[in-house]
Design a protein around this motif. Structure first.
Motif, PDB file in Angstrom:
ATOM      1  N   UNK A   8       0.824  -1.217   0.000  1.00  0.00           N
ATOM      2  CA  UNK A   8       0.000   0.000   0.000  1.00  0.00           C
ATOM      3  C   UNK A   8       0.851   1.257   0.000  1.00  0.00           C
ATOM      4  N   UNK A   9       2.144   1.139   0.354  1.00  0.00           N
ATOM      5  CA  UNK A   9       2.989   2.323   0.490  1.00  0.00           C
ATOM      6  C   UNK A   9       4.295   2.155  -0.299  1.00  0.00           C
ATOM      7  N   UNK A  10       4.204   2.243  -1.633  1.00  0.00           N
ATOM      8  CA  UNK A  10       5.381   2.002  -2.483  1.00  0.00           C
ATOM      9  C   UNK A  10       6.545   2.948  -2.197  1.00  0.00           C
ATOM     10  N   UNK A  11       6.234   4.164  -1.724  1.00  0.00           N
ATOM     11  CA  UNK A  11       7.314   5.142  -1.483  1.00  0.00           C
ATOM     12  C   UNK A  11       8.291   4.639  -0.426  1.00  0.00           C
ATOM     13  N   UNK A  12       7.819   3.734   0.436  1.00  0.00           N
ATOM     14  CA  UNK A  12       8.708   3.250   1.503  1.00  0.00           C
ATOM     15  C   UNK A  12       9.909   2.481   0.948  1.00  0.00           C
ATOM     16  N   UNK A  13       9.822   2.046  -0.330  1.00  0.00           N
ATOM     17  CA  UNK A  13      10.904   1.234  -0.900  1.00  0.00           C
ATOM     18  C   UNK A  13      11.958   2.083  -1.614  1.00  0.00           C
ATOM     19  N   UNK A  14      11.591   3.351  -1.909  1.00  0.00           N
ATOM     20  CA  UNK A  14      12.428   4.154  -2.815  1.00  0.00           C
ATOM     21  C   UNK A  14      13.871   4.253  -2.309  1.00  0.00           C
ATOM     22  N   UNK A  15      14.069   4.726  -1.110  1.00  0.00           N
ATOM     23  CA  UNK A  15      15.442   4.931  -0.649  1.00  0.00           C
ATOM     24  C   UNK A  15      16.188   3.617  -0.385  1.00  0.00           C
ATOM     25  N   UNK A  16      15.616   2.693   0.382  1.00  0.00           N
ATOM     26  CA  UNK A  16      16.390   1.469   0.678  1.00  0.00           C
ATOM     27  C   UNK A  16      16.809   0.680  -0.572  1.00  0.00           C
ATOM     28  N   UNK A  17      15.981   0.716  -1.614  1.00  0.00           N
ATOM     29  CA  UNK A  17      16.332  -0.067  -2.811  1.00  0.00           C
ATOM     30  C   UNK A  17      17.281   0.693  -3.734  1.00  0.00           C
ATOM     31  N   UNK A  18      17.550   1.954  -3.393  1.00  0.00           N
ATOM     32  CA  UNK A  18      18.412   2.756  -4.255  1.00  0.00           C
ATOM     33  C   UNK A  18      19.715   3.139  -3.606  1.00  0.00           C
ATOM     34  N   UNK A  40      -3.785   0.293  -7.260  1.00  0.00           N
ATOM     35  CA  UNK A  40      -3.928   0.323  -8.726  1.00  0.00           C
ATOM     36  C   UNK A  40      -4.836  -0.796  -9.221  1.00  0.00           C
ATOM     37  N   UNK A  41      -5.173  -1.726  -8.351  1.00  0.00           N
ATOM     38  CA  UNK A  41      -6.015  -2.864  -8.772  1.00  0.00           C
ATOM     39  C   UNK A  41      -7.412  -2.775  -8.160  1.00  0.00           C
ATOM     40  N   UNK A  42      -7.816  -1.562  -7.784  1.00  0.00           N
ATOM     41  CA  UNK A  42      -9.181  -1.343  -7.299  1.00  0.00           C
ATOM     42  C   UNK A  42      -9.998  -0.761  -8.449  1.00  0.00           C
ATOM     43  N   UNK A  43     -11.336  -0.811  -8.317  1.00  0.00           N
ATOM     44  CA  UNK A  43     -12.175  -0.351  -9.438  1.00  0.00           C
ATOM     45  C   UNK A  43     -13.145   0.752  -9.041  1.00  0.00           C
ATOM     46  N   UNK A  44     -13.177   1.115  -7.757  1.00  0.00           N
ATOM     47  CA  UNK A  44     -14.088   2.192  -7.350  1.00  0.00           C
ATOM     48  C   UNK A  44     -13.333   3.525  -7.337  1.00  0.00           C
ATOM     49  N   UNK A  45     -14.102   4.618  -7.308  1.00  0.00           N
ATOM     50  CA  UNK A  45     -13.430   5.914  -7.472  1.00  0.00           C
ATOM     51  C   UNK A  45     -12.595   6.301  -6.237  1.00  0.00           C
ATOM     52  N   UNK A  46     -12.833   5.676  -5.082  1.00  0.00           N
ATOM     53  CA  UNK A  46     -12.023   5.983  -3.892  1.00  0.00           C
ATOM     54  C   UNK A  46     -10.825   5.033  -3.732  1.00  0.00           C
ATOM     55  N   UNK A  47     -10.677   4.122  -4.663  1.00  0.00           N
ATOM     56  CA  UNK A  47      -9.581   3.131  -4.606  1.00  0.00           C
ATOM     57  C   UNK A  47      -9.562   2.420  -3.256  1.00  0.00           C
ATOM     58  N   UNK A  48     -10.689   1.870  -2.885  1.00  0.00           N
ATOM     59  CA  UNK A  48     -10.828   1.244  -1.564  1.00  0.00           C
ATOM     60  C   UNK A  48     -10.071  -0.085  -1.503  1.00  0.00           C
ATOM     61  N   UNK A  61      -9.438  -4.362   7.593  1.00  0.00           N
ATOM     62  CA  UNK A  61      -8.822  -5.558   7.007  1.00  0.00           C
ATOM     63  C   UNK A  61      -8.675  -5.329   5.504  1.00  0.00           C
ATOM     64  N   UNK A  62      -7.529  -5.719   4.938  1.00  0.00           N
ATOM     65  CA  UNK A  62      -7.333  -5.555   3.488  1.00  0.00           C
ATOM     66  C   UNK A  62      -8.242  -6.504   2.724  1.00  0.00           C
ATOM     67  N   UNK A  63      -8.932  -5.951   1.734  1.00  0.00           N
ATOM     68  CA  UNK A  63      -9.880  -6.731   0.929  1.00  0.00           C
ATOM     69  C   UNK A  63      -9.129  -7.710   0.023  1.00  0.00           C
ATOM     70  N   UNK A  64      -9.746  -8.837  -0.279  1.00  0.00           N
ATOM     71  CA  UNK A  64      -9.030  -9.814  -1.096  1.00  0.00           C
ATOM     72  C   UNK A  64      -8.942  -9.458  -2.587  1.00  0.00           C
TER      73      UNK A  64
END
Ligand SMILES: C[S@@+](CC[C@H](N)C(=O)[O-])C[C@H]1O[C@@H](n2cnc3c(N)ncnc32)[C@H](O)[C@@H]1O
Length: 246
Positions: A8-18, A40-48, A61-64
């Motif tokens: 859910x938080x891709x930015x957390x990888x930016x520094x450690x992987x670089x 990016x794999x949600x279909x509603x306008x709030x990206x739930x 809880x994260x939806x399946x």
């Protein structure tokens, strides 16, 4: 090796992987690490991505659906129907150097990072092929756990470390903790480097290092000693020196 990470938080990888070794491994094409945002794999306008737990209780809880869809899209992109899919969870098997060695043998890995109260159990039951915990404590999300796992795996990929020996003598690689290391200056604040390391005698240096690795493992992590394959002479030397630590 290719590693896909769903989170859910891709930015957390930016520094450690670089930085440092992981950055160089990617530049050399030894590993390809791809971060996917579950939103990016949600279909509603709030990206739930989460919802209230059935049965009540605190947290979300994260939806399946987005997680299954993301995993399916990655498998299609890679042209595979099966691949190791590892869920980071405090309920998984405990991560260790031997688990890192086992995972480093795969050509593809997918890691799924949970958040909030965790993920819908159907992800664990019907998507994940493995569940890994990095320790008996609870993090806010799986991103830091995934970074720990990725770092430990990447440094084991052949060619990533400058010298293959440096991974081989690391703590936990042969069951023991690593021997003490010294560098210049030879004397610092009156503390000298052990003279055997300056002797140039490779046989004596190897024996000193092996014995020091045994001694510090016995003192700090006696639970590991069984994995160190000590011979009778080494066991005798260890017992004498544990009793008389001159
Ligand atoms: C707050 S935790 C959820 C803990 C869950 N409610 C439980 O008690 O098992 C949120 C996410 O952080 C990650 N996480 C937390 N601790 C972890 C650990 N020790 N190892 C690996 N992942 C961890 C997992 O992905 C988890 O889904």
């Amino acid at each position: 090796m290719r590693i896909d990470i769903l989170c859910l938080f891709p930015e957390m990888f930016a520094s450690p992987l670089n930085q440092s070794i992981i950055k160089r491994a990617q530049e050399q094409g030894l590993v390809n690490i791809v971060i996917h945002d579950i939103r990016d794999y949600t279909h509603d306008k709030h990206h739930t991505v989460d919802d209230y737990p059935y049965g009540g209780g605190p947290g979300m809880v994260l939806k399946p659906e987005p997680i299954f869809e993301a995993a399916e899209a990655i498998k299609q992109q890679l042209g595979v129907s099966e691949m190791p899919i590892i869920l980071l969870t405090p309920q998984g098997r405990l991560f260790s150097q031997s688990v890192a060695q086992e995972l480093a043998l795969h050509s593809h890995l997918m890691l799924i990072c949970g958040h909030y109260e965790g993920l819908d159990e159907r992800v664990c039951e019907h998507l994940a092929t493995d569940e890994i915990s990095i320790g008996d404590y609870v993090l806010s999300g799986g991103e830091l756990a995934a970074l720990v796992v990725v770092d430990a795996i990447v440094r084991l990929i052949p060619g990533v470390l400058g010298s293959q020996d440096s991974a081989g003598s690391d703590s936990h690689s042969n069951g023991l903790l690593e021997y003490p290391q010294y560098t210049r200056p030879q004397v610092y604040q009156g503390w000298s480097v052990p003279s055997v390391l300056l002797s140039g005698n490779h046989g004596e240096i190897a024996q000193w290092r092996r014995r020091q690795a045994i001694l510090r493992t016995a003192k700090r992590r006696p639970d590991l000693l069984e994995k160190g394959n000590l011979c009778d002479e080494e066991r005798k030397w260890m017992l004498e020196n544990l009793l008389d630590p001159k």
